[in-house]
Design a protein around this motif. Sequence first.
Motif, short mmCIF file in Angstrom:
data_model
loop_
_atom_site.label_atom_id
_atom_site.label_comp_id
_atom_site.label_asym_id
_atom_site.label_seq_id
_atom_site.Cartn_x
_atom_site.Cartn_y
_atom_site.Cartn_z
N GLN A 235 0.83 -1.20 0.00
CA GLN A 235 0.00 0.00 0.00
C GLN A 235 0.87 1.26 0.00
OE1 GLN A 235 -2.88 -1.78 -0.96
NE2 GLN A 235 -3.67 0.13 -0.09
N VAL A 236 1.98 1.20 0.75
CA VAL A 236 2.91 2.34 0.76
C VAL A 236 3.48 2.56 -0.64
CG1 VAL A 236 5.14 3.18 1.61
CG2 VAL A 236 3.51 2.14 3.19
N MET A 237 3.79 1.48 -1.34
CA MET A 237 4.30 1.61 -2.70
C MET A 237 3.30 2.34 -3.59
SD MET A 237 6.13 -2.06 -3.37
CE MET A 237 6.31 -1.66 -5.11
N LYS A 238 2.01 2.04 -3.42
CA LYS A 238 0.99 2.73 -4.20
C LYS A 238 0.94 4.22 -3.83
CE LYS A 238 -1.98 -1.33 -4.85
NZ LYS A 238 -3.30 -1.95 -4.55
N GLU A 239 1.10 4.51 -2.53
CA GLU A 239 1.11 5.90 -2.07
C GLU A 239 2.28 6.66 -2.69
OE1 GLU A 239 1.18 5.91 2.19
OE2 GLU A 239 -0.64 4.69 2.36
N LEU A 240 3.41 5.97 -2.83
CA LEU A 240 4.61 6.63 -3.36
C LEU A 240 4.51 6.92 -4.86
CD1 LEU A 240 7.57 4.95 -1.45
CD2 LEU A 240 6.45 7.13 -1.02
N LEU A 301 19.48 3.32 -0.13
CA LEU A 301 18.97 4.60 -0.63
C LEU A 301 19.82 5.10 -1.80
CD1 LEU A 301 18.06 6.27 2.76
CD2 LEU A 301 16.52 6.12 0.79
N ALA A 302 21.13 5.03 -1.66
CA ALA A 302 22.01 5.46 -2.75
C ALA A 302 21.81 4.59 -3.99
CB ALA A 302 23.47 5.41 -2.28
N THR A 303 21.66 3.28 -3.78
CA THR A 303 21.45 2.36 -4.90
C THR A 303 20.13 2.64 -5.60
OG1 THR A 303 22.75 0.63 -3.81
CG2 THR A 303 21.22 -0.07 -5.54
N THR A 304 19.08 2.89 -4.81
CA THR A 304 17.76 3.18 -5.37
C THR A 304 17.79 4.45 -6.21
OG1 THR A 304 16.72 2.15 -3.44
CG2 THR A 304 15.33 3.57 -4.81
N LYS A 305 18.49 5.47 -5.74
CA LYS A 305 18.61 6.72 -6.51
C LYS A 305 19.27 6.45 -7.85
CE LYS A 305 19.30 10.70 -4.85
NZ LYS A 305 19.88 11.94 -4.30
N ILE A 318 11.76 0.58 -5.49
CA ILE A 318 11.10 1.08 -4.28
C ILE A 318 10.77 -0.07 -3.33
CG2 ILE A 318 9.04 2.24 -3.38
CD1 ILE A 318 11.06 4.12 -4.67
N GLU A 319 10.30 -1.19 -3.89
CA GLU A 319 9.96 -2.34 -3.05
C GLU A 319 11.19 -2.86 -2.30
OE1 GLU A 319 7.85 -6.77 -3.37
OE2 GLU A 319 8.47 -5.72 -5.18
N LEU A 320 12.30 -3.01 -3.00
CA LEU A 320 13.53 -3.49 -2.35
C LEU A 320 13.99 -2.52 -1.26
CD1 LEU A 320 15.49 -4.79 -5.48
CD2 LEU A 320 14.47 -6.17 -3.65
N LEU A 321 13.84 -1.23 -1.52
CA LEU A 321 14.24 -0.23 -0.52
C LEU A 321 13.37 -0.33 0.73
CD1 LEU A 321 15.75 2.33 0.40
CD2 LEU A 321 14.01 3.66 -0.81
N LEU A 322 12.06 -0.40 0.55
CA LEU A 322 11.16 -0.47 1.71
C LEU A 322 11.40 -1.73 2.53
CD1 LEU A 322 7.83 0.82 0.09
CD2 LEU A 322 9.35 2.06 1.62
N LEU A 323 11.64 -2.85 1.86
CA LEU A 323 11.93 -4.10 2.57
C LEU A 323 13.24 -4.00 3.35
CD1 LEU A 323 10.81 -6.70 -0.13
CD2 LEU A 323 9.66 -6.18 2.04
N THR A 324 14.24 -3.32 2.76
CA THR A 324 15.51 -3.13 3.45
C THR A 324 15.33 -2.27 4.70
OG1 THR A 324 16.75 -3.33 1.38
CG2 THR A 324 17.88 -2.28 3.23
N ILE A 325 14.54 -1.21 4.57
CA ILE A 325 14.29 -0.33 5.72
C ILE A 325 13.58 -1.11 6.82
CG2 ILE A 325 12.98 1.67 6.52
CD1 ILE A 325 13.46 2.95 3.77
N LYS A 326 12.51 -1.83 6.48
CA LYS A 326 11.75 -2.58 7.48
C LYS A 326 12.62 -3.64 8.17
CE LYS A 326 7.82 -5.56 8.34
NZ LYS A 326 7.68 -4.97 9.69
N GLU A 327 13.40 -4.33 7.38
CA GLU A 327 14.25 -5.41 7.92
C GLU A 327 15.27 -4.88 8.92
OE1 GLU A 327 17.61 -8.58 6.26
OE2 GLU A 327 16.23 -7.58 4.86
N ASN A 328 15.71 -3.64 8.75
CA ASN A 328 16.82 -3.15 9.56
C ASN A 328 16.43 -2.15 10.66
OD1 ASN A 328 19.48 -4.27 8.37
ND2 ASN A 328 18.26 -3.69 6.57
N ILE A 329 15.13 -1.81 10.76
CA ILE A 329 14.74 -0.95 11.88
C ILE A 329 13.74 -1.63 12.81
CG2 ILE A 329 15.14 1.20 10.61
CD1 ILE A 329 12.08 1.49 10.34
N SER A 330 13.30 -2.83 12.42
CA SER A 330 12.29 -3.53 13.24
C SER A 330 12.97 -4.21 14.43
CB SER A 330 11.56 -4.57 12.39
OG SER A 330 10.90 -3.94 11.31
#
Length: 330
Positions: A235-240, A301-305, A318-330
């Motif tokens: 859903q976040v991906m759709k928002e983005l 983030l740098a790779t996604t840019k 974007i999907e790979l970035l969001l999964l990386t963020i979730k995996e590393n702050i949870s």
Amino acid sequence: MKFADICGQQDIKEHLQNAIAMGKVSHAYIISGEKDSGKKMLAEAFAATLLCEAGGKDACGECRSCKQAMDYNHPDIRYVMHEKPATISVEDIRQQINNDIVIKPYASSHKIYIVDEAEKMNKMAQNALLKTIEEPPEYGVILLLTTNAAGFLPTILSRCVTLEMQPIAKDVIIRELMQKHRVPDYQAEVCASFAQGNLGKAIKLASSEEFNEMKNGMVSMLRRMDSMDLYEISQVMKELEEYKPQIQDYLDLLTIWFRDVLLYKSMGDSNAITFRDEALIIKKQAESAGYGGLEKILEALATTKRRIAANGNYNLAIELLLLTIKENIS
């Protein structure tokens, strides 16, 4: 416009003021810098000072010449216009500079031509201008304002004095935003960090509803990221999708955020971070994330840019970035 009204750029101001004071004004200048970095303000301050009747190192703002310059109706300050948005044509240069510069100044010692977005001159236009730069009349001064001086012909570059705009210190931009534009400290901090030394950009961001909405949307997403499941991430991906035209700006905001998390983790000082008004969530993420995880997020983030800039698969990046963020702050 006066030199005294321009924030920063001390080296350029001193160079131009000394040239006026010593009578060593060049016939052609290139002022190079980012969009909104203040190139036009410098050109206008230089023009006003050079033509000022007081003859000082800055425009007096009171004489007839200064008042005409401030009202944009000085007969000896010419702004080169172009009808085509993407191009300054050879006809624009011939009609507005070459054919006009042979006429002596109406009321001043110099006749000044300000060419904004000069990188839009095509090669024919540059070659036409070159003839005037090579054999200018004594009174002629041409100011080329550009975001890309490297796009000029080598023969143009070799015959102009090139002045490079410099980034303005973050604390100077924050002070300018707070004192002159009444921007709250927490907002000034974010805008100054994002603008990366560009005061004009920071001022625009501070009053941009679109930028504030994007920032608030990002913060809202990050607050709930650790509890999201895969459906919510989709859903976040759709928002983005809404921010796709500004995705590089969005990624820059995310980068500033996670640098804050890393900084707080290493220093434990909320006064040192940019998003000070979000210190509680940043503290929480700093406590739950490891140093290695935060480095992975910043690398992602740098790779996604890079991927998006290279027209890679937007949704996958974007999907790979969001999964990386979730995996590393949870």
